[in-house]
Design a protein around this motif. Structure first.
Motif, PDB file in Angstrom:
ATOM      1  N   LEU A 165       0.992  -1.037  -0.052  1.00  0.00           N
ATOM      2  CA  LEU A 165       0.055   0.036  -0.023  1.00  0.00           C
ATOM      3  C   LEU A 165       0.912   1.272   0.148  1.00  0.00           C
ATOM      4  O   LEU A 165       2.156   1.227   0.337  1.00  0.00           O
ATOM      5  CB  LEU A 165      -0.938   0.022   1.213  1.00  0.00           C
ATOM      6  N   ARG A 166       0.200   2.384  -0.276  1.00  0.00           N
ATOM      7  CA  ARG A 166       0.848   3.766  -0.026  1.00  0.00           C
ATOM      8  C   ARG A 166       0.597   3.966   1.478  1.00  0.00           C
ATOM      9  O   ARG A 166      -0.291   3.654   2.070  1.00  0.00           O
ATOM     10  CB  ARG A 166       0.171   4.675  -0.988  1.00  0.00           C
ATOM     11  N   PRO A 167       1.605   4.964   1.805  1.00  0.00           N
ATOM     12  CA  PRO A 167       1.401   5.317   3.212  1.00  0.00           C
ATOM     13  C   PRO A 167      -0.123   6.088   3.549  1.00  0.00           C
ATOM     14  O   PRO A 167      -0.636   5.745   4.507  1.00  0.00           O
ATOM     15  CB  PRO A 167       2.464   6.401   3.559  1.00  0.00           C
ATOM     16  N   ASP A 168      -0.631   6.884   2.728  1.00  0.00           N
ATOM     17  CA  ASP A 168      -2.020   7.243   2.765  1.00  0.00           C
ATOM     18  C   ASP A 168      -2.963   6.096   3.050  1.00  0.00           C
ATOM     19  O   ASP A 168      -3.701   6.439   3.579  1.00  0.00           O
ATOM     20  CB  ASP A 168      -2.552   8.222   1.378  1.00  0.00           C
ATOM     21  N   ASP A 169      -2.908   5.123   2.257  1.00  0.00           N
ATOM     22  CA  ASP A 169      -3.702   4.039   2.414  1.00  0.00           C
ATOM     23  C   ASP A 169      -3.668   3.433   3.633  1.00  0.00           C
ATOM     24  O   ASP A 169      -4.767   2.982   4.182  1.00  0.00           O
ATOM     25  CB  ASP A 169      -3.402   2.868   1.276  1.00  0.00           C
ATOM     26  N   VAL A 170      -2.386   3.286   4.333  1.00  0.00           N
ATOM     27  CA  VAL A 170      -2.306   2.645   5.611  1.00  0.00           C
ATOM     28  C   VAL A 170      -3.166   3.786   6.697  1.00  0.00           C
ATOM     29  O   VAL A 170      -3.706   3.100   7.416  1.00  0.00           O
ATOM     30  CB  VAL A 170      -0.756   2.744   5.767  1.00  0.00           C
ATOM     31  N   ARG A 171      -2.899   5.073   6.551  1.00  0.00           N
ATOM     32  CA  ARG A 171      -3.612   6.001   7.279  1.00  0.00           C
ATOM     33  C   ARG A 171      -5.137   5.784   7.200  1.00  0.00           C
ATOM     34  O   ARG A 171      -6.155   5.942   8.062  1.00  0.00           O
ATOM     35  CB  ARG A 171      -3.157   7.401   7.127  1.00  0.00           C
ATOM     36  N   VAL A 251       3.933   0.972   6.637  1.00  0.00           N
ATOM     37  CA  VAL A 251       3.630   1.152   7.910  1.00  0.00           C
ATOM     38  C   VAL A 251       4.589   2.063   8.539  1.00  0.00           C
ATOM     39  O   VAL A 251       4.070   3.000   9.023  1.00  0.00           O
ATOM     40  CB  VAL A 251       3.194  -0.101   8.598  1.00  0.00           C
ATOM     41  N   ILE A 252       5.684   1.810   8.413  1.00  0.00           N
ATOM     42  CA  ILE A 252       6.906   2.531   9.107  1.00  0.00           C
ATOM     43  C   ILE A 252       6.839   3.858   8.506  1.00  0.00           C
ATOM     44  O   ILE A 252       6.914   4.996   9.566  1.00  0.00           O
ATOM     45  CB  ILE A 252       8.198   1.860   8.633  1.00  0.00           C
ATOM     46  N   GLU A 253       6.698   4.022   7.310  1.00  0.00           N
ATOM     47  CA  GLU A 253       6.470   5.335   6.498  1.00  0.00           C
ATOM     48  C   GLU A 253       5.377   6.161   7.020  1.00  0.00           C
ATOM     49  O   GLU A 253       5.460   7.259   7.127  1.00  0.00           O
ATOM     50  CB  GLU A 253       6.757   5.397   5.148  1.00  0.00           C
ATOM     51  N   ALA A 254       4.050   5.657   6.999  1.00  0.00           N
ATOM     52  CA  ALA A 254       3.106   6.229   7.259  1.00  0.00           C
ATOM     53  C   ALA A 254       2.932   6.878   8.886  1.00  0.00           C
ATOM     54  O   ALA A 254       2.566   8.004   8.922  1.00  0.00           O
ATOM     55  CB  ALA A 254       1.902   5.123   7.317  1.00  0.00           C
ATOM     56  N   TRP A 255       3.485   6.152   9.712  1.00  0.00           N
ATOM     57  CA  TRP A 255       3.681   6.705  11.277  1.00  0.00           C
ATOM     58  C   TRP A 255       4.959   7.312  11.526  1.00  0.00           C
ATOM     59  O   TRP A 255       5.265   7.369  12.731  1.00  0.00           O
ATOM     60  CB  TRP A 255       3.364   5.655  12.033  1.00  0.00           C
ATOM     61  N   SER A 256       5.982   7.287  10.581  1.00  0.00           N
ATOM     62  CA  SER A 256       7.368   7.891  10.953  1.00  0.00           C
ATOM     63  C   SER A 256       8.076   6.904  12.139  1.00  0.00           C
ATOM     64  O   SER A 256       8.513   7.632  12.976  1.00  0.00           O
ATOM     65  CB  SER A 256       7.399   9.256  11.187  1.00  0.00           C
ATOM     66  N   LEU A 257       7.750   5.587  12.164  1.00  0.00           N
ATOM     67  CA  LEU A 257       8.438   4.885  13.026  1.00  0.00           C
ATOM     68  C   LEU A 257       9.906   4.615  12.994  1.00  0.00           C
ATOM     69  O   LEU A 257      10.473   4.673  11.853  1.00  0.00           O
ATOM     70  CB  LEU A 257       7.606   3.473  13.084  1.00  0.00           C
ATOM     71  N   PRO A 258      10.554   4.661  14.251  1.00  0.00           N
ATOM     72  CA  PRO A 258      11.939   4.458  14.243  1.00  0.00           C
ATOM     73  C   PRO A 258      12.452   2.997  13.870  1.00  0.00           C
ATOM     74  O   PRO A 258      13.537   2.914  13.621  1.00  0.00           O
ATOM     75  CB  PRO A 258      12.380   4.755  15.617  1.00  0.00           C
ATOM     76  N   GLU A 259      11.370   1.910  13.969  1.00  0.00           N
ATOM     77  CA  GLU A 259      11.835   0.546  13.696  1.00  0.00           C
ATOM     78  C   GLU A 259      12.338   0.345  12.202  1.00  0.00           C
ATOM     79  O   GLU A 259      11.946   1.168  11.280  1.00  0.00           O
ATOM     80  CB  GLU A 259      10.806  -0.427  13.861  1.00  0.00           C
TER      81      GLU A 259
END
Length: 309
Positions: A165-171, A251-259
Motif C-alpha cells: 500500500l501507499r502510506p496514505d492508504d495505511v492511514r 507502515v513504517i513510513e505512514a507513522w514515521s516509526l523508528p523501527e
C-alpha cells in the motif's frame, strides 16, 4: 522418593492441563482465599492484560478465565465472584453469551460494586492487511497464526489485490478501524480510541492485541475513574506479545516509526517467515472454500482498500 508428591506427574496429560489451569486461576476456583476487597476484569484475552496493570498488593484484581473459555460451572462461579466484588470492569458482552449468563447487563445486575465498561480493542493501522475473524461452521483456526491476510484470501478466491500500500492508504485503513472503535465507544464508560492519535509499534502486536502503550494509560484512566489509590502497575514485560505481526515498510513510513521493517512474524519468541505463513494458509483456504467466500464478504471494505489504484 522423599518430599511432597508431584501432583501433575500423577495424572494423565489432559488432566494435568486442567490442574494447571485451575492453579493459574487459583483465587477464582477457591484454591486460595479471596482478598477482603477485590475487583475483577471480564472479557476476552485483552481483559487479563488490563487486570495486570490494575492489580497491586493494596489494590487486588482477581484473575478470571476469558469468557470464551468458560464452562457453565465457571460462569456460575463468576456470578458469585462478581457478587462480592467491589469493582467490576467489563468489555461489552451480549446477554447469554455462548448460552451462559455472561452478558454485561447480567454481570452488572449481579453486583452492588462499581461497574465500568471498556471497549474490545481492534486497530488496523499497524497491520493494514490483517483480520481476526471467524465464520459460522468453521471453528478451527488456520495453522501457525490465527490471523488472516486479506491478500492471501483474495489470491485464494482469484480476486486481484495489491501486494503493498501507499502510506496514505495505511492511514485510511487506520481511520476506518478508529471510526468503528469510536462507534462502539458511544455506550462505553472509558474510551481508548484517542490513545491511537500517534501510533507506535507498541500500540498493536496484531490487529486485536494492543501493547503496553494502550494498557498502561487505559489502566490509569480506570484507576482515576474508580477513585482508587496508587499508580498503574508496570508489568515489566510486553503484554499480549506471544504473536507479533510483520511490520511493513509503508507502515513504517505512514507513522514515521523508528523501527526497521520486519518481514517475519514472531511466534512465542521464534521468527517465522511470512512466506511460510502465507503458504500454510493458502493450503488451509483450499481445504475450506466456504470460509474464503464468507470471509471476503465480511472483509469487503478492507479488500476495497487493497484493490484501489
Amino acid at each position: 522418593m522423599n518430599g511432597a508428591p508431584n501432583v501433575l506427574a500423577a495424572v494423565a496429560p489432559e488432566d494435568a492441563s486442567v490442574v494447571q489451569r485451575r492453579e493459574h486461576y487459583g483465587e477464582f476456583f477457591g484454591l486460595s482465599p479471596l482478598p477482603d476487597r477485590y475487583g475483577v476484569v471480564v472479557g476476552n484475552c485483552q481483559a487479563e492484560s488490563l487486570r495486570i496493570v490494575l492489580d497491586a498488593p493494596d489494590r487486588r484484581f482477581v484473575r478470571v478465565p476469558p469468557v470464551h473459555e468458560m464452562t457453565a460451572e465457571e460462569a456460575g462461579r463468576l456470578q458469585v465472584l462478581v457478587a462480592g466484588a467491589a469493582v467490576v470492569v467489563t468489555q461489552p458482552i451480549r446477554a447469554d453469551y455462548r448460552g451462559l449468563p455472561l452478558g454485561t447487563a447480567q454481570l452488572s445486575s449481579a453486583t452492588s460494586g462499581a461497574v465500568l465498561t471498556v471497549p474490545s480493542v481492534r486497530f488496523s493501522g499497524l497491520q493494514p492487511f490483517q483480520a481476526a475473524i471467524r465464520v459460522p461452521g468453521v471453528e478451527e483456526d488456520p495453522p501457525i497464526v490465527a490471523y488472516h491476510d486479506v491478500r492471501t484470501l483474495a489470491a485464494a478466491a482469484g480476486v486481484p489485490a495489491r501486494s503493498a500500500l501507499r502510506p496514505d492508504d495505511v492511514r485510511d485503513i487506520a481511520g476506518d478501524s478508529l471510526d468503528e472503535l469510536r462507534t462502539r465507544e458511544q455506550h462505553i464508560d472509558v474510551p481508548v480510541s484517542d490513545l491511537y492519535a500517534a501510533p507506535t509499534a507498541d500500540h498493536a502486536r496484531t490487529v486485536n492485541h494492543p501493547g503496553n502503550a494502550i494498557w498502561m494509560p487505559l489502566g490509569a484512566r480506570l484507576i482515576d475513574a474508580l477513585g482508587l489509590a496508587g499508580e498503574v502497575t508496570d508489568p515489566g514485560r510486553p503484554l499480549l506479545a506471544s504473536v507479533r505481526s510483520p511490520l511493513a515498510p509503508e507502515v513504517i513510513e505512514a507513522w514515521s516509526l523508528p523501527e526497521e521493517p520486519r518481514a517475519h512474524w514472531v511466534v512465542e519468541g521464534r521468527a517465522v517467515d511470512d512466506a511460510e505463513v502465507r503458504d500454510a494458509h493458502r493450503r488451509w483456504y483450499a481445504a475450506h472454500p466456504a470460509f474464503v467466500d464468507a470471509a471476503l464478504t465480511r472483509l469487503a471494505p478492507l479488500l476495497s482498500r487493497w484493490q484501489h489504484r
